[in-house]
Design a protein around this motif. Structure first.
Motif, PDB file in Angstrom:
ATOM      1  N   ALA A 284      19.175  44.534   2.462  1.00  0.00           N
ATOM      2  CA  ALA A 284      19.327  43.252   2.414  1.00  0.00           C
ATOM      3  C   ALA A 284      20.843  43.055   1.772  1.00  0.00           C
ATOM      4  CB  ALA A 284      18.565  42.305   1.438  1.00  0.00           C
ATOM      5  N   LEU A 285      21.508  41.895   2.072  1.00  0.00           N
ATOM      6  CA  LEU A 285      22.747  41.521   1.623  1.00  0.00           C
ATOM      7  C   LEU A 285      22.633  41.283   0.091  1.00  0.00           C
ATOM      8  CD1 LEU A 285      24.015  39.148   4.468  1.00  0.00           C
ATOM      9  CD2 LEU A 285      24.823  41.528   3.749  1.00  0.00           C
ATOM     10  N   ASP A 286      23.843  41.757  -0.525  1.00  0.00           N
ATOM     11  CA  ASP A 286      23.786  41.138  -2.129  1.00  0.00           C
ATOM     12  C   ASP A 286      24.156  39.730  -2.003  1.00  0.00           C
ATOM     13  OD1 ASP A 286      26.665  41.162  -1.566  1.00  0.00           O
ATOM     14  OD2 ASP A 286      27.014  42.950  -2.558  1.00  0.00           O
ATOM     15  N   ALA A 287      24.135  39.315  -3.360  1.00  0.00           N
ATOM     16  CA  ALA A 287      24.683  37.801  -3.617  1.00  0.00           C
ATOM     17  C   ALA A 287      25.839  37.519  -3.067  1.00  0.00           C
ATOM     18  CB  ALA A 287      24.436  37.509  -5.277  1.00  0.00           C
ATOM     19  N   GLU A 288      26.727  38.309  -3.417  1.00  0.00           N
ATOM     20  CA  GLU A 288      28.185  37.716  -2.999  1.00  0.00           C
ATOM     21  C   GLU A 288      28.158  37.658  -1.487  1.00  0.00           C
ATOM     22  OE1 GLU A 288      32.723  39.783  -2.349  1.00  0.00           O
ATOM     23  OE2 GLU A 288      31.080  40.970  -3.805  1.00  0.00           O
ATOM     24  N   HIS A 289      27.781  38.565  -0.469  1.00  0.00           N
ATOM     25  CA  HIS A 289      27.724  38.436   0.909  1.00  0.00           C
ATOM     26  C   HIS A 289      26.778  37.368   1.175  1.00  0.00           C
ATOM     27  CE1 HIS A 289      29.660  42.288   0.421  1.00  0.00           C
ATOM     28  NE2 HIS A 289      30.213  42.121   1.526  1.00  0.00           N
TER      29      HIS A 289
ATOM     30  N   ALA B 243      27.583  49.633   4.158  1.00  0.00           N
ATOM     31  CA  ALA B 243      26.382  48.903   4.781  1.00  0.00           C
ATOM     32  C   ALA B 243      26.377  47.579   4.512  1.00  0.00           C
ATOM     33  CB  ALA B 243      25.165  49.675   4.159  1.00  0.00           C
ATOM     34  N   MET B 244      26.724  47.099   3.519  1.00  0.00           N
ATOM     35  CA  MET B 244      26.839  45.671   3.186  1.00  0.00           C
ATOM     36  C   MET B 244      28.016  44.860   3.873  1.00  0.00           C
ATOM     37  SD  MET B 244      25.063  43.837   0.858  1.00  0.00           S
ATOM     38  CE  MET B 244      24.409  45.173  -0.022  1.00  0.00           C
ATOM     39  N   SER B 245      28.955  45.647   4.120  1.00  0.00           N
ATOM     40  CA  SER B 245      29.978  44.945   4.995  1.00  0.00           C
ATOM     41  C   SER B 245      29.672  44.823   6.504  1.00  0.00           C
ATOM     42  CB  SER B 245      31.283  45.884   5.016  1.00  0.00           C
ATOM     43  OG  SER B 245      32.347  45.551   5.997  1.00  0.00           O
ATOM     44  N   ASN B 246      28.841  46.031   7.044  1.00  0.00           N
ATOM     45  CA  ASN B 246      28.340  46.159   8.217  1.00  0.00           C
ATOM     46  C   ASN B 246      27.165  44.821   8.692  1.00  0.00           C
ATOM     47  OD1 ASN B 246      28.549  47.994  10.726  1.00  0.00           O
ATOM     48  ND2 ASN B 246      26.458  47.690  10.456  1.00  0.00           N
ATOM     49  N   MET B 247      26.297  44.654   7.433  1.00  0.00           N
ATOM     50  CA  MET B 247      25.296  43.813   7.686  1.00  0.00           C
ATOM     51  C   MET B 247      25.899  42.264   7.873  1.00  0.00           C
ATOM     52  SD  MET B 247      22.020  44.874   5.439  1.00  0.00           S
ATOM     53  CE  MET B 247      22.947  45.424   3.911  1.00  0.00           C
ATOM     54  N   PHE B 248      26.939  42.208   6.796  1.00  0.00           N
ATOM     55  CA  PHE B 248      27.697  40.955   6.835  1.00  0.00           C
ATOM     56  C   PHE B 248      28.190  40.400   8.250  1.00  0.00           C
ATOM     57  CE2 PHE B 248      31.773  38.542   6.117  1.00  0.00           C
ATOM     58  CZ  PHE B 248      31.138  37.320   5.442  1.00  0.00           C
ATOM     59  N   GLU B 249      29.064  41.476   8.635  1.00  0.00           N
ATOM     60  CA  GLU B 249      29.845  41.326   9.937  1.00  0.00           C
ATOM     61  C   GLU B 249      28.802  40.941  11.000  1.00  0.00           C
ATOM     62  OE1 GLU B 249      32.953  41.506  10.390  1.00  0.00           O
ATOM     63  OE2 GLU B 249      33.501  42.304   8.678  1.00  0.00           O
ATOM     64  N   ILE B 250      27.601  41.517  11.167  1.00  0.00           N
ATOM     65  CA  ILE B 250      26.743  41.060  12.104  1.00  0.00           C
ATOM     66  C   ILE B 250      26.106  39.574  12.018  1.00  0.00           C
ATOM     67  CG2 ILE B 250      24.431  41.677  13.154  1.00  0.00           C
ATOM     68  CD1 ILE B 250      25.073  44.640  12.483  1.00  0.00           C
TER      69      ILE B 250
ATOM     70  N   SER C 145      37.297  40.369   5.512  1.00  0.00           N
ATOM     71  CA  SER C 145      36.276  41.596   5.448  1.00  0.00           C
ATOM     72  C   SER C 145      36.806  42.912   6.138  1.00  0.00           C
ATOM     73  CB  SER C 145      35.012  41.001   6.421  1.00  0.00           C
ATOM     74  OG  SER C 145      33.939  41.776   6.435  1.00  0.00           O
ATOM     75  N   HIS C 146      37.317  42.567   7.366  1.00  0.00           N
ATOM     76  CA  HIS C 146      37.865  43.731   7.867  1.00  0.00           C
ATOM     77  C   HIS C 146      39.118  44.619   7.200  1.00  0.00           C
ATOM     78  CE1 HIS C 146      35.521  42.663  11.264  1.00  0.00           C
ATOM     79  NE2 HIS C 146      35.575  43.886  11.704  1.00  0.00           N
ATOM     80  N   GLU C 147      39.968  43.809   6.546  1.00  0.00           N
ATOM     81  CA  GLU C 147      40.782  44.553   5.395  1.00  0.00           C
ATOM     82  C   GLU C 147      40.151  45.162   4.399  1.00  0.00           C
ATOM     83  OE1 GLU C 147      44.530  41.188   5.760  1.00  0.00           O
ATOM     84  OE2 GLU C 147      43.126  40.940   4.158  1.00  0.00           O
ATOM     85  N   GLU C 148      39.056  44.697   3.666  1.00  0.00           N
ATOM     86  CA  GLU C 148      38.330  45.229   2.994  1.00  0.00           C
ATOM     87  C   GLU C 148      37.460  46.595   3.498  1.00  0.00           C
ATOM     88  OE1 GLU C 148      35.608  42.283   1.318  1.00  0.00           O
ATOM     89  OE2 GLU C 148      37.338  41.325   0.206  1.00  0.00           O
ATOM     90  N   ALA C 149      37.322  46.406   4.637  1.00  0.00           N
ATOM     91  CA  ALA C 149      36.257  47.411   5.375  1.00  0.00           C
ATOM     92  C   ALA C 149      37.440  48.808   5.574  1.00  0.00           C
ATOM     93  CB  ALA C 149      35.561  47.214   6.356  1.00  0.00           C
ATOM     94  N   VAL C 150      38.749  48.190   6.035  1.00  0.00           N
ATOM     95  CA  VAL C 150      39.577  49.594   6.169  1.00  0.00           C
ATOM     96  C   VAL C 150      40.044  50.021   5.128  1.00  0.00           C
ATOM     97  CG1 VAL C 150      42.007  49.743   7.256  1.00  0.00           C
ATOM     98  CG2 VAL C 150      40.367  48.465   8.636  1.00  0.00           C
ATOM     99  N   ASN C 151      40.237  49.469   3.844  1.00  0.00           N
ATOM    100  CA  ASN C 151      40.765  49.947   2.868  1.00  0.00           C
ATOM    101  C   ASN C 151      39.511  50.788   2.151  1.00  0.00           C
ATOM    102  OD1 ASN C 151      43.199  48.700   2.892  1.00  0.00           O
ATOM    103  ND2 ASN C 151      42.710  46.994   1.848  1.00  0.00           N
ATOM    104  N   LEU C 152      38.379  50.429   2.253  1.00  0.00           N
ATOM    105  CA  LEU C 152      37.311  51.159   1.736  1.00  0.00           C
ATOM    106  C   LEU C 152      37.113  52.314   2.612  1.00  0.00           C
ATOM    107  CD1 LEU C 152      34.628  51.211   0.154  1.00  0.00           C
ATOM    108  CD2 LEU C 152      33.464  50.072   2.159  1.00  0.00           C
ATOM    109  N   VAL C 153      37.321  52.483   3.608  1.00  0.00           N
ATOM    110  CA  VAL C 153      36.682  53.571   4.400  1.00  0.00           C
ATOM    111  C   VAL C 153      37.977  54.597   4.325  1.00  0.00           C
ATOM    112  CG1 VAL C 153      36.771  54.441   6.828  1.00  0.00           C
ATOM    113  CG2 VAL C 153      35.444  52.597   6.261  1.00  0.00           C
TER     114      VAL C 153
END
Length: 165
Positions: free
Chosen positions: A90-95, A36-43, A121-129
């Motif tokens: 809401a986004l965390d402090a890092e994002h 969810a954090m990654s998705n919000m950040f992307e937008i 961000s997309h490398e992290e998202a692909v690895n996460l999923v």
């Protein structure tokens, strides 16, 4: 004696099953929050690029991220709800810090800064999923992760192509 032993075995089994259920729930909760954090950040990053960016290809990618991640967010939220998990809103402090840095990029460097954040961000998202699909507990989140992984991989391939120019 047999009754006592059976009771001990039942309690031990129930304890370990409960601990395994707790670990699976924590894994699913951690995954859902990160996704969810990654998705919000992307937008939000895409909105900055659209507002301040100059490069047409980067802006087009940003428009596509708003469209695609805008669709993925509600799907992820519904899956989390079905699995009994509440997502952050809401986004965390890092994002948030990454977005601040992106906003503060000067006009000459914004497009490159945006594209660079998108690769990471997309490398992290692909690895996460991918990791969740291999190790996460069964449930709606896992089924949803399987559905969104191809899009994330496509985004990653596309952003790598844009940054290789």
């Amino acid at each position: 004696m047999k009754i006592v032993l059976a009771s001990v075995l039942f309690c031990s089994t129930a304890f370990y099953a409960s601990a395994a259920d707790d670990a699976a729930k924590k894994h699913a909760t951690d995954f859902a929050a990160k996704a969810a954090m990654s998705n919000m950040f992307e937008i939000e990053a895409a909105k900055i690029e659209i507002e301040k960016g100059k490069a047409d290809d980067a802006k087009q990618f940003a428009h596509d991220m708003i469209r695609d991640h805008g669709k993925a967010g509600p799907v992820l939220n519904d899956a989390a709800k079905q699995d009994g998990i509440e997502l952050p809103t809401a986004l965390d402090a890092e994002h948030a810090a990454k977005l601040t840095a992106l906003r503060q990029s000067d006009a000459a460097n914004l497009d490159q800064a945006y594209l660079s954040t998108q690769v990471t961000s997309h490398e992290e998202a692909v690895n996460l999923v991918d990791s969740y699909l291999k190790q996460g507990p069964d449930g709606q989140l896992k089924r949803t992760a399987a559905k969104i992984l191809p899009d994330l991989r496509m985004h990653l391939t596309r952003i790598r192509g844009l940054t290789a120019k």
